[in-house]
Design a protein around this motif. Structure first.
Motif, PDB file in Angstrom:
ATOM      1  N   LEU A  29       0.829  -1.210   0.000  1.00 47.73           N
ATOM      2  CA  LEU A  29       0.000   0.000   0.000  1.00 47.73           C
ATOM      3  C   LEU A  29       0.862   1.259   0.000  1.00 47.73           C
ATOM      4  CD1 LEU A  29      -2.814  -0.900   2.580  1.00 47.73           C
ATOM      5  CD2 LEU A  29      -3.055  -0.642   0.121  1.00 47.73           C
ATOM      6  N   LEU A  30       1.871   1.290   0.856  1.00 48.29           N
ATOM      7  CA  LEU A  30       2.738   2.473   0.943  1.00 48.29           C
ATOM      8  C   LEU A  30       3.508   2.696  -0.352  1.00 48.29           C
ATOM      9  CD1 LEU A  30       4.117   2.171   4.601  1.00 48.29           C
ATOM     10  CD2 LEU A  30       2.386   3.767   3.724  1.00 48.29           C
ATOM     11  N   LEU A  31       3.954   1.592  -0.983  1.00 50.93           N
ATOM     12  CA  LEU A  31       4.660   1.721  -2.259  1.00 50.93           C
ATOM     13  C   LEU A  31       3.734   2.309  -3.321  1.00 50.93           C
ATOM     14  CD1 LEU A  31       7.120   1.186  -4.077  1.00 50.93           C
ATOM     15  CD2 LEU A  31       6.180  -1.105  -4.522  1.00 50.93           C
ATOM     16  N   GLY A  32       2.498   1.774  -3.393  1.00 53.08           N
ATOM     17  CA  GLY A  32       1.537   2.279  -4.368  1.00 53.08           C
ATOM     18  C   GLY A  32       1.227   3.750  -4.156  1.00 53.08           C
ATOM     19  N   ILE A  33       1.021   4.142  -2.913  1.00 55.61           N
ATOM     20  CA  ILE A  33       0.712   5.544  -2.596  1.00 55.61           C
ATOM     21  C   ILE A  33       1.915   6.441  -2.892  1.00 55.61           C
ATOM     22  CG2 ILE A  33       0.176   7.147  -0.717  1.00 55.61           C
ATOM     23  CD1 ILE A  33      -1.490   4.848   0.548  1.00 55.61           C
ATOM     24  N   LEU A  34       3.109   5.992  -2.485  1.00 53.39           N
ATOM     25  CA  LEU A  34       4.324   6.790  -2.691  1.00 53.39           C
ATOM     26  C   LEU A  34       4.581   7.041  -4.174  1.00 53.39           C
ATOM     27  CD1 LEU A  34       6.901   8.138  -1.599  1.00 53.39           C
ATOM     28  CD2 LEU A  34       8.019   5.896  -1.700  1.00 53.39           C
ATOM     29  N   LEU A  35       4.485   5.994  -5.010  1.00 59.68           N
ATOM     30  CA  LEU A  35       4.720   6.154  -6.443  1.00 59.68           C
ATOM     31  C   LEU A  35       3.718   7.130  -7.060  1.00 59.68           C
ATOM     32  CD1 LEU A  35       5.490   2.468  -7.532  1.00 59.68           C
ATOM     33  CD2 LEU A  35       7.094   4.369  -7.388  1.00 59.68           C
ATOM     34  N   ARG A  36       2.472   7.056  -6.608  1.00 62.52           N
ATOM     35  CA  ARG A  36       1.443   7.948  -7.143  1.00 62.52           C
ATOM     36  C   ARG A  36       1.674   9.386  -6.695  1.00 62.52           C
ATOM     37  NH1 ARG A  36      -0.361   2.946  -7.394  1.00 62.52           N
ATOM     38  NH2 ARG A  36      -2.174   2.396  -8.695  1.00 62.52           N
ATOM     39  N   CYS A 103      -5.250   1.974  -4.310  1.00 64.74           N
ATOM     40  CA  CYS A 103      -4.303   1.145  -3.553  1.00 64.74           C
ATOM     41  C   CYS A 103      -5.018   0.211  -2.582  1.00 64.74           C
ATOM     42  CB  CYS A 103      -3.309   2.030  -2.811  1.00 64.74           C
ATOM     43  SG  CYS A 103      -2.235   2.989  -3.915  1.00 64.74           S
ATOM     44  N   LEU A 104      -6.154   0.641  -2.042  1.00 65.03           N
ATOM     45  CA  LEU A 104      -6.902  -0.196  -1.096  1.00 65.03           C
ATOM     46  C   LEU A 104      -7.469  -1.450  -1.749  1.00 65.03           C
ATOM     47  CD1 LEU A 104      -8.819   2.479   1.022  1.00 65.03           C
ATOM     48  CD2 LEU A 104      -6.991   0.960   1.804  1.00 65.03           C
ATOM     49  N   VAL A 105      -7.649  -1.430  -3.071  1.00 63.99           N
ATOM     50  CA  VAL A 105      -8.131  -2.627  -3.778  1.00 63.99           C
ATOM     51  C   VAL A 105      -7.212  -3.810  -3.496  1.00 63.99           C
ATOM     52  CG1 VAL A 105      -8.653  -3.634  -6.042  1.00 63.99           C
ATOM     53  CG2 VAL A 105      -9.183  -1.235  -5.600  1.00 63.99           C
ATOM     54  N   ALA A 106      -5.936  -3.538  -3.259  1.00 61.76           N
ATOM     55  CA  ALA A 106      -4.950  -4.613  -3.044  1.00 61.76           C
ATOM     56  C   ALA A 106      -5.301  -5.484  -1.841  1.00 61.76           C
ATOM     57  CB  ALA A 106      -3.559  -4.005  -2.867  1.00 61.76           C
ATOM     58  N   ILE A 107      -5.984  -4.938  -0.833  1.00 61.45           N
ATOM     59  CA  ILE A 107      -6.244  -5.702   0.396  1.00 61.45           C
ATOM     60  C   ILE A 107      -7.218  -6.851   0.166  1.00 61.45           C
ATOM     61  CG2 ILE A 107      -7.119  -5.585   2.765  1.00 61.45           C
ATOM     62  CD1 ILE A 107      -6.052  -2.721   2.890  1.00 61.45           C
ATOM     63  N   PRO A 108      -8.475  -6.602  -0.282  1.00 63.59           N
ATOM     64  CA  PRO A 108      -9.363  -7.744  -0.527  1.00 63.59           C
ATOM     65  C   PRO A 108      -8.861  -8.641  -1.650  1.00 63.59           C
ATOM     66  CG  PRO A 108     -10.367  -5.702  -1.321  1.00 63.59           C
ATOM     67  CD  PRO A 108      -9.164  -5.315  -0.526  1.00 63.59           C
ATOM     68  N   LEU A 109      -8.160  -8.057  -2.632  1.00 65.89           N
ATOM     69  CA  LEU A 109      -7.628  -8.863  -3.729  1.00 65.89           C
ATOM     70  C   LEU A 109      -6.574  -9.843  -3.212  1.00 65.89           C
ATOM     71  CD1 LEU A 109      -7.774  -9.254  -6.800  1.00 65.89           C
ATOM     72  CD2 LEU A 109      -5.958  -7.552  -7.030  1.00 65.89           C
ATOM     73  N   TYR A 110      -5.768  -9.388  -2.271  1.00 64.59           N
ATOM     74  CA  TYR A 110      -4.751 -10.252  -1.666  1.00 64.59           C
ATOM     75  C   TYR A 110      -5.398 -11.459  -0.978  1.00 64.59           C
ATOM     76  CZ  TYR A 110      -1.266 -11.836   1.732  1.00 64.59           C
ATOM     77  OH  TYR A 110      -0.416 -12.612   2.482  1.00 64.59           O
ATOM     78  N   TRP A 123       0.821 -11.925  -2.611  1.00 67.66           N
ATOM     79  CA  TRP A 123       1.455 -10.604  -2.562  1.00 67.66           C
ATOM     80  C   TRP A 123       1.784 -10.097  -3.959  1.00 67.66           C
ATOM     81  CZ3 TRP A 123       6.200  -9.732  -4.738  1.00 67.66           C
ATOM     82  CH2 TRP A 123       6.971 -10.870  -5.033  1.00 67.66           C
ATOM     83  N   PHE A 124       2.148 -11.048  -4.853  1.00 71.06           N
ATOM     84  CA  PHE A 124       2.505 -10.702  -6.231  1.00 71.06           C
ATOM     85  C   PHE A 124       1.286 -10.145  -6.973  1.00 71.06           C
ATOM     86  CE2 PHE A 124       3.691 -12.174 -10.653  1.00 71.06           C
ATOM     87  CZ  PHE A 124       4.736 -11.271 -10.811  1.00 71.06           C
ATOM     88  N   THR A 125       0.151 -10.784  -6.748  1.00 74.16           N
ATOM     89  CA  THR A 125      -1.097 -10.303  -7.356  1.00 74.16           C
ATOM     90  C   THR A 125      -1.422  -8.887  -6.896  1.00 74.16           C
ATOM     91  OG1 THR A 125      -2.154 -12.443  -7.749  1.00 74.16           O
ATOM     92  CG2 THR A 125      -3.617 -10.606  -7.282  1.00 74.16           C
ATOM     93  N   ALA A 126      -1.359  -8.657  -5.583  1.00 79.66           N
ATOM     94  CA  ALA A 126      -1.682  -7.333  -5.032  1.00 79.66           C
ATOM     95  C   ALA A 126      -0.734  -6.267  -5.583  1.00 79.66           C
ATOM     96  CB  ALA A 126      -1.604  -7.376  -3.509  1.00 79.66           C
ATOM     97  N   LEU A 127       0.528  -6.609  -5.675  1.00 79.24           N
ATOM     98  CA  LEU A 127       1.529  -5.652  -6.157  1.00 79.24           C
ATOM     99  C   LEU A 127       1.340  -5.341  -7.636  1.00 79.24           C
ATOM    100  CD1 LEU A 127       3.955  -3.995  -5.295  1.00 79.24           C
ATOM    101  CD2 LEU A 127       5.421  -5.957  -5.740  1.00 79.24           C
ATOM    102  N   ILE A 128       1.073  -6.383  -8.419  1.00 75.34           N
ATOM    103  CA  ILE A 128       0.864  -6.173  -9.856  1.00 75.34           C
ATOM    104  C   ILE A 128      -0.317  -5.244 -10.101  1.00 75.34           C
ATOM    105  CG2 ILE A 128      -0.035  -7.317 -11.932  1.00 75.34           C
ATOM    106  CD1 ILE A 128       1.918  -9.511 -11.525  1.00 75.34           C
ATOM    107  N   PHE A 129      -1.424  -5.465  -9.366  1.00 78.03           N
ATOM    108  CA  PHE A 129      -2.621  -4.674  -9.618  1.00 78.03           C
ATOM    109  C   PHE A 129      -2.360  -3.184  -9.410  1.00 78.03           C
ATOM    110  CE2 PHE A 129      -6.625  -2.614  -8.616  1.00 78.03           C
ATOM    111  CZ  PHE A 129      -7.416  -3.033  -9.675  1.00 78.03           C
TER     112      PHE A 129
END
Length: 593
Positions: A29-36, A103-110, A123-129
């Motif tokens: 989540l932090l990586l996704g938010i930081l990059l954005r 970024c929050l989509v990653a949680i239920p998807l994980y 974790w790979f799925t969540a990160l890719i999304f």
């Protein structure tokens, strides 16, 4: 005593696993938010739909009402309005909200992936999304796709949990998540019977009924409202309310265009998901079949992906779904869990780890590469296939990039000049040029919607002219964009005493001062006064002669399809855009002497 110690150790071990999971998810989540956030200063709102949704939310805040019928579903308007109320502005508040939601989509998807596909690769799925360029791009736009995807992911996770644990409360929650998604986009309506079918195929008929009970709440409410207001329960569904437009879109459609519509969404999904990933997963899938390994439950959960892929292709074919990459977010959501199988089936070696890091690190940069490669050359054996692929690639060159930016960079400068000449009481009149450029100027002005008028009409009727006169009388000073020979341009009268706009009851005299010009278009400050302070010189608009080179250049540069076609041919011929533009313009001149 030993059994108690064993139970304690098991509990502590599970607690360690949960703690590790939480750290992984937090890191993603932090990586996704930081990059954005790093990309945020370089983004521009280039989608007219996103701008329109912000304007609707602003209007709603001024006059809050409860939506019970209509075409556009209401929940995204409520969400945007809430954000505007909290932030007090529309430039960054909606962007920050959609960044967080994406970024929050990653949680239920994980958790869904962990339960149904691979605990090892979740974790790979969540990160890719969160790194997929189409998802990354849309997180900067106030569109309904990502809030919708969040509730869809939550519904998938709750449905999976209900089926695995025979859990009624989880089934009810799954339905509630999906009925919330149904208030954002109509695609969730189609997902209701699909998930009910999955409950049934897993022999959880009772749970499926509980799911259906809550999932149907909003669709039933909205259909009832539309029936009472319009005597049509499906009034809001696209294609039902714009039959004339659909008929127009399907008039004299060539076989090549029909073929392009069918393959558009599979084509865009293939490159958005990553060709490397598609090839790798295909090899794993065929390997599993060869080894006769059962994949029954995993295959059942692919049902939403295949149904929606076919559905999108059909809707595009019949002309009721725009061919835009933002619509594949749902396809990406349904297909990213497959990616976890790559981690499960690849041996851990130094080489595989390096390849994995390179793959993840290049997902976003490659969005600037894929649509630049002339893949259509591979299909020289088929005119239809070659032309379709070439046109799709050209049309996606800008919209496929991970960071949304205005294609005509001049409009960044125009926006600054416009804003420098606007105040809280100014009017801003925009003669429609293109969806991207016109709505970008309107959005960046930060004026309330009531002070902006976008003229898109094919002609200005006497009623429209009266309305326009009232607008100018309310806002006697401001900025106006004029396009040569447009209905707005023709509504004015030009003479030696100035620029006049006449209605049955009023005559307004304008004094204009130029801010910016290009061929066929000018942006001016305007002031209404009894007598024009300076006469209007029509040459300020730099209107090109009909069928001249400048005339066709203006048309091409302000038409996305035409412009993209020039880009495609320039790439094919290995020449610059400007050189190809000159060639195409000359052909048009020769064709229309």
């Amino acid at each position: 005593m030993k059994s108690k110690i064993t139970m304690l150790n098991r509990f502590l071990s599970q607690d360690d696993i949960r703690s590790k999971e939480h750290r992984q998810l937090l890191g993603i989540l932090l990586l996704g938010i930081l990059l954005r956030l790093l990309a945020l200063p370089f983004t521009q709102v280039v989608d007219a739909d996103a701008v329109s949704r912000i304007f609707i939310a602003e209007d709603w805040l001024k006059n809050p009402t409860f939506f019970s019928e209509g075409i556009w579903l209401p929940f995204h308007h409520y969400l945007n309005a809430f954000t505007l109320a909290i932030s007090g502005e529309h430039l960054f508040g909606p962007k920050i909200l959609h960044i967080l939601l994406s970024c929050l989509v990653a949680i239920p998807l994980y958790y869904f992936t962990k339960r149904e596909y691979s605990a090892k690769g979740a974790w790979f799925t969540a990160l890719i999304f969160i790194l997929i360029p189409v998802v990354f791009r849309n997180s900067f736009l106030a569109l309904s796709g990502l809030p919708h995807a969040l509730f869809i992911a939550a519904a998938l996770n709750a449905s999976s949990k209900s089926i695995r644990n025979t859990n009624i409360s989880a089934a009810l929650r799954a339905g509630l998540y999906l009925t919330l998604a149904a208030g954002f986009r109509y695609e969730a309506w189609l997902l209701i019977p699909i998930l009910f079918l999955i409950f049934t195929l897993f022999r959880q008929h009772k749970l499926g009924l509980f799911f259906l009970l809550t999932a149907s709440i909003f669709p039933l409410f909205w259909m009832t409202g539309n029936y009472l207001a319009h005597e049509h329960i499906l009034y809001g569904l696209p294609g039902n309310y714009n039959k004339d437009i659909v008929a127009l879109q399907n008039t004299d459609v060539s076989f090549t265009e029909k073929f392009k519509r069918i393959i558009y969404f599979p084509f865009i999904w293939f490159f958005a998901y990553s060709p490397f990933l598609v090839v790798g997963l295909s090899l794993i899938f065929f390997k599993k079949i060869k080894q006769k390994i059962r994949l029954t439950s995993r295959i059942l959960w692919t049902l939403p992906f295949w149904v929606f892929l076919i559905f999108f292709a059909y809707k595009a074919y019949e002309g009721t779904l725009l061919m835009q990459s933002r619509f594949i977010i749902l396809l990406l959501l349904f297909s990213t869990p497959f990616a976890s199988l790559l981690i499960e089936n690849v041996k851990k070696t130094k080489g595989s780890k390096v390849a994995l890091v390179l793959f993840l690190a290049t997902l976003i940069p490659l969005s600037y590469v894929w649509m630049q490669i002339p893949f259509e050359r591979l299909f020289a054996f088929s005119y239809t296939l070659k032309t379709s692929v070439g046109e799709m690639r050209a049309a996606s060159q800008n919209s496929f990039k991970a960071i949304p930016q205005v294609w005509k960079k001049e409009y960044l400068n125009y926006s600054e000049k416009v804003n420098a000449n606007l105040n809280l009481k100014s009017g801003f009149v925009l003669d429609f040029i293109s969806f991207e450029n016109t709505y970008y100027l309107a959005y960046k002005s930060e004026l309330p919607r009531q002070q902006i008028r976008i003229i898109e009409e094919a002609e200005i009727s006497p009623t429209n002219k009266e309305d326009l006169v009232r607008f100018f009388k309310t806002h006697p000073n401001g900025v106006m964009q004029l396009k040569c020979n447009s209905p707005l341009f023709q509504a004015f009268e030009f003479n030696s005493s100035g620029l006049h706009l006449k209605s049955d009851t009023d005559t307004l005299v304008f004094t204009l001062q130029p801010l910016a010009q290009e061929i066929g278009m000018g942006i001016f400050t305007y002031k209404i006064s009894p007598i024009a302070q300076t006469p209007f010189n029509e040459e300020l608009l730099n209107c090109p002669e009909p069928n001249s080179a400048d005339h066709y250049k203006f048309l091409i540069l302000n038409n996305d399809f035409w412009k993209n076609d020039v880009l495609r041919k320039a790439k094919e011929n290995n020449i610059t855009f400007e050189e190809q533009l000159e060639i195409d313009v000359q052909k048009l001149i020769d064709t229309h002497p």
